[in-house]
Design a protein around this motif. Structure first.
Motif, PDB file in Angstrom:
ATOM      1  N   GLN A  92       0.964  -1.227  -0.107  1.00  0.00           N
ATOM      2  CA  GLN A  92      -0.005   0.136   0.053  1.00  0.00           C
ATOM      3  C   GLN A  92       0.740   1.182  -0.162  1.00  0.00           C
ATOM      4  N   ALA A  94       0.306   5.355   1.454  1.00  0.00           N
ATOM      5  CA  ALA A  94      -0.635   5.885   2.252  1.00  0.00           C
ATOM      6  C   ALA A  94      -0.442   7.422   2.109  1.00  0.00           C
ATOM      7  N   ILE A 128      -9.169   5.844   8.806  1.00  0.00           N
ATOM      8  CA  ILE A 128      -8.458   5.429   7.679  1.00  0.00           C
ATOM      9  C   ILE A 128      -9.702   5.121   6.832  1.00  0.00           C
ATOM     10  N   GLU A 142      -4.318   4.137   0.949  1.00  0.00           N
ATOM     11  CA  GLU A 142      -4.778   4.220   2.115  1.00  0.00           C
ATOM     12  C   GLU A 142      -4.995   5.876   2.452  1.00  0.00           C
TER      13      GLU A 142
END
Ligand code: CMX
Length: 147
Positions: A92, A94, A128, A142
């Motif tokens: 991911q 973020a 989140i 994210e």
């Protein structure tokens, strides 16, 4: 009129890496890259045990650039499924945002699917949500709002 881009993106918060064994991965990042452990926690809802590490000293001044190591707590967690399918590696990217609900609504207006209708709790209990990797060029993004 075309929908507006997602506003209120403050910075890249971290890059998340899926690992099968958290302690072994932390040791590797410490030994190979002189990473400093900033924080460790379990998130039962997400099914992960995680460590936030700082790499380097040029960018981000005092603390370096954050890398998040994520290991599965349960075999049916998102990280376990990722490891089964893709093996260890980058899972991911973020973004820290001012307002996660607003960013998620703007994403949906752009026809980017969000994984949750309402934000959940991530590291430090911050809010989140995630943007679907199939709508973001193969990258799970994210969104994080500090609380
Ligand atoms: N990055 C890029 N692509 C991904 C991906 C990822 N992290 N995870 C899945 N995909 C791709 C798969 O390869 C698959 O592609 P193909 O259809 O071409 O094969 C597609 O997305 C669907 O994958 P899947 O295996 O059917 O879906 P999953 O059941 O594994 O769910 C996802 C995928 C993104 C919905 C799930 O991982 C999820 O809910 N993620 C968000 C939560 C999370 O990651 N929590 C852990 C971190 C917690 C934290 O950061 O605090």
């Amino acid at each position: 009129m075309s929908p507006i881009a997602i506003t209120g993106i403050l910075a890249i918060d971290h890059v998340g890496i899926a690992v099968p064994d958290l302690a072994a991965a932390v040791t590797f990042y410490q030994d190979a890259f002189n990473a400093q452990v900033l924080h460790q926690e379990e998130n039962q809802e997400q099914g992960v045990v995680e460590a936030m590490l700082a790499i380097g000293s040029e960018v981000g001044a005092k603390t370096g650039t954050p890398i998040q190591l994520l290991a599965p707590l349960t075999p049916d967690s998102a990280i376990a499924r990722f490891l089964d399918k893709s093996g260890p590696g980058m899972q991911q990217l973020a973004f820290r945002v001012e307002d996660v609900r607003q960013a998620a609504a703007q994403a949906r207006n752009l026809r980017i699917r969000t994984l949750y209708e309402e934000p959940k709790r991530g590291t430090h209990g911050w809010l989140i949500n995630f943007l679907h990797p199939k709508d973001c060029g193969g990258v799970l993004i994210e969104l994080i709002e500090e609380q």
